[in-house]
Design an enzyme around this catalytic site. Structure first.
Site, mmCIF file in Angstrom:
data_model
loop_
_atom_site.group_PDB
_atom_site.id
_atom_site.type_symbol
_atom_site.label_atom_id
_atom_site.label_comp_id
_atom_site.label_asym_id
_atom_site.label_seq_id
_atom_site.Cartn_x
_atom_site.Cartn_y
_atom_site.Cartn_z
ATOM 1 N N HIS A 109 52.852 11.438 40.045
ATOM 2 C CA HIS A 109 54.266 11.435 40.573
ATOM 3 C C HIS A 109 54.948 9.983 40.726
ATOM 4 C CE1 HIS A 109 52.958 15.535 41.633
ATOM 5 N NE2 HIS A 109 53.884 15.901 40.861
ATOM 6 N N ARG A 147 50.500 29.202 36.537
ATOM 7 C CA ARG A 147 50.208 28.799 37.925
ATOM 8 C C ARG A 147 49.609 30.187 38.677
ATOM 9 N NH1 ARG A 147 51.136 23.531 39.595
ATOM 10 N NH2 ARG A 147 52.466 22.381 38.220
ATOM 11 N N LYS A 303 44.546 12.175 37.177
ATOM 12 C CA LYS A 303 43.731 13.374 37.040
ATOM 13 C C LYS A 303 42.610 12.860 36.497
ATOM 14 C CE LYS A 303 46.792 16.696 37.762
ATOM 15 N NZ LYS A 303 46.467 17.831 38.879
#
Length: 496
Positions: A109, A147, A303
């Protein structure tokens, strides 16, 4: 219009913060839309044309493009022709959305956040929108499957945590990276749950749904990729682009927002917002995207084996965060210095020259890690990261002695942390057995005599050695015991 009527619900509680920097923080949650850094008079946006002055090469968009921070614009021709003089002529409002699907943002982000900070630094007003409503729907962009459902209470809790993180990062930018805080534009954090709270589904579809065409919505890449997948796409996920488009419309009507910033995976949502606003109001708005950076394994930045590099200290310590950027591959460093720091490009070139002169010093890596850590965790966080680095990798006893309990726990996250009373005559053998760092009996005794135990980075080979203050026990009451190469134990000694 319903959206205009909702302005009556926008309340801000203003409290003075850091008078030396002229910051003002408006806090609050339920019934309040967020906080504002630096109070300013509202900017009125008329329908008349802005002065179309020629923007030189030093314009904001040109600068961001040179840094590699801008990827795409929409609508492409209009944004490239009209947006530069618009930004040059008058302060504009720019927004970016963040869905609080976790209780912290992560390194992925950072690019849109840095983009907002560049706009604010140029005097424009920026809005970070927390998706208190949209987080429960789930954005299908870049996702292989839907999700898991998140409860309203969890989203609210996550949003409060993310709001604190955003406040910290924008404040750090103002404190450490802004040469003239008085020229900064205002900054708000809003929660889109506040403007959806009073809508019902029939009213919303009546108000907004008629402006969307199914063929256009179905053509979006994020929708097409999911429709072709084995799991398919749920109706709630399909509706996400409608809600994000309405967010843009609401911010345009209430806050005069004309620019939305997002990752390249958000391009379809940006297009939906532009088309909705143009159809409903006839006005032109713009979308800008920042690149989605990936690791050498193809994962999004931040990640690693499914674990994000978080921006909140309780999930990723300043030391771990610092080390992540310190260990990035050499071929990424120049690009990341341009993207993630506010160093002038000329200074980036100098740093890279120093790097090339002696790559072993890793000058560019250290500068990148320091700049980004200070932005996210502040000066104290950077100092903590450096102390932990010196204590762990350079066996720096002074650094170890300056560390507090929290830093030690962060540094040795997997190490057992135990508290004991320091009784007179306590030996090295006693300490090791109390924490069960060595086997019982002769074998454990032999491990010490063989030099397999270190206390505070000093090898000890005498099991009967009485612990000495300042050597085995630091003034902060801590002892760091290592058995073998990787087995760490922390003891906090209490006074009798």
């Amino acid at each position: 219009m319903a959206a205009r009527g909702s302005t009556e619900r926008l309340h801000y509680v203003i409290t003075k913060m850091a008078a030396s920097c002229g910051r003002i923080l408006c806090t609050g949650w339920r019934g309040k839309t967020g906080f504002v850094l630096k109070s300013r008079s509202p900017v009125c946006f008329s329908n008349s044309s802005f002065h179309m002055s020629v923007v030189g090469r030093n314009g904001l968009l040109s600068s961001l493009h040179k840094r590699g921070l801008l990827k795409e614009s929409f609508p492409e021709n209009a944004a490239q022709v009209r947006l530069p003089p618009l930004l040059h002529a008058s302060p504009q409002t720019v927004y970016c959305g963040f869905d609080p699907t976790a209780d912290s943002l992560h390194a992925g982000h950072l690019l849109p956040l840095v983009g907002l900070l560049h706009f604010r630094n140029a005097g424009h007003q920026v809005i970070a929108v927390l998706g208190g409503a949209t987080a429960r729907i789930g954005d299908p962009s870049g996702k292989a499957k839907e999700r898991e459902s998140v409860s309203s209470a969890t989203v609210d809790s996550n949003a409060r945590s993310v709001m604190e993180s955003l406040h910290r990062i924008f404040t750090n930018h103002e404190l450490y990276f802004c040469s003239d805080p008085q020229k900064l534009g205002s900054m708000r954090v809003l929660n889109n749950g506040s403007w959806y709270r009073d809508w019902n589904v029939v009213d919303f579809l009546t108000e907004a749904g008629r402006y969307f065409r199914m063929g256009t919505l179905l053509s979006r890449h994020s929708v097409q990729s999911r429709l072709k997948s084995a799991e398919g796409l749920s109706l709630s996920e399909f509706s996400y682009q409608i809600f994000q488009a309405f967010d843009f419309y609401y911010l345009h009507q209430v806050h005069g927002c004309r620019i939305q910033l997002g990752g390249t995976d958000q391009l379809g949502n940006l297009m939906s917002g532009h088309e909705f606003i143009h159809k409903k109001t006839g006005e032109e708005v713009y979308g800008l995207t920042v690149p989605l950076l990936t690791t050498s394994m193809g994962d999004k930045l931040g990640k690693t084996a499914g674990n994000a590099v978080w921006l909140n200290r309780n999930k990723t310590s300043p030391f771990e965060f610092y080390q992540y950027f310190l260990r990035l591959p050499d071929n990424n460093i120049e690009q990341y210095l341009k993207l993630f720091t506010f160093l002038p490009l000329a200074e980036v070139e100098k740093v890279m020259e120093q790097q090339q002169q002696d790559p072993s010093k890793r000058t560019a890596h250290k500068r990148l890690a320091a700049e980004v850590t200070k932005l996210v965790h502040g000066k104290e966080g950077l100092e903590s990261a450096k102390r932990c680095t010196n204590a762990l990798y350079h066996s720096n006893i002074d650094a170890l002695q300056q560390m507090d309990d929290a830093e030690l726990k962060e540094l040795f996250r997997e190490a057992p942390f135990q508290e004991f009373f320091l009784e007179p005559g306590t030996t090295v053998l006693d300490a090791c057995r109390r924490i069960q760092a060595i086997p019982e009996g002769p074998r454990g005794y032999q491990m010490i005599t063989d030099g397999g135990v270190w206390i505070n980075h000093q090898r000890t080979s005498n099991p009967e050695q009485v612990l000495i203050a300042g050597q085995h026990v630091f003034s902060n009451g801590l002892s760091l015991i290592r058995v073998g190469k990787k087995n760490f134990y922390i003891i906090k000694w209490l006074s009798m």
